[in-house]
Design a protein around this motif. Structure first.
Motif: not given
Length: 196
Positions: A28-29, A34-36, A88-93, A180-184
């Motif tokens: 999770c961390v 990875s969003i950065l 290379s993480l799966p959720l947003l990559a 989460l990306l949108k709210i952040s």
């Protein structure tokens, strides 16, 4: 193929209706950090269907709609519209480093991805060590978890009764990751707004 998810355990103040903090593991961390690494154009592309505020979606759409006659012959619009992420993480990559047509290469010996413009990233997308549990604050501040920090935090939030706290396990899939990306980009109470 099943959707990739990561999970975290929330500690919720039922009286204040807010997340005090979340307990999260390495996966999770790694995802949150990875969003950065996401290029701005990738964020716009991910969020514009969700209704992203501001003017950046207009800038993106302008380039997208600009006729190729106005683009220099040696340039491609996709370089700006669909930049390669070093994540290379799966959720947003969405732009995997192993896809064709980009400048990333996979080492056949050590399974690392090499991007001439980025650092070497582990083949599994790891950033943080997995021997630690991490504390994720409502505003996405992340630090290694400790008992003393947890007790201090409860005091800072003025939580007097343990009975006022509730534990809730949540999972982040693609839909939750986008939210989460949108709210952040708009709030400092990301976990509360997403899960409470």
């Amino acid at each position: 193929m099943a959707e990739s998810t990561v999970s975290m355990k929330l500690l919720i103040d039922k009286r204040g209706k807010r997340v005090v903090f979340a307990e999260a593991g390495k996966d999770c961390v790694d995802f949150l950090f990875s969003i950065l690494s996401l290029p701005v154009a990738t964020i716009i592309r991910l969020l514009r269907e969700e209704g992203m505020d501001g003017s950046l979606p207009n800038l993106y759409k302008s380039l997208e709609n600009l006729n190729d006659d106005y683009i220099e012959p040696d340039k491609k619009k996709d370089f700006y519209l669909k930049p390669v992420s070093s994540s290379s993480l799966p959720l947003l990559a969405l732009e995997a480093a192993s896809s064709t047509g980009n400048n990333s290469y996979r080492c056949n010996y050590c399974s690392h991805y090499i991007d001439p413009n980025a650092q070497v990233v582990s083949g599994d997308g790891s950033l943080v060590k997995g021997v630690v549990t991490y504390m994720v604050m409502d505003d996405l501040e992340i630090k290694p978890m400790s008992t003393i920090s947890s007790i201090t935090l409860l005091n800072d939030f003025n939580v007097k009764y343990v009975g006022a706290l509730k534990e809730k396990v949540v999972h982040l899939g693609m839909d939750e990751a986008l939210e989460l990306l949108k709210i952040s980009l708009q709030s400092k109470n990301v976990l509360t707004e997403l899960f409470c």
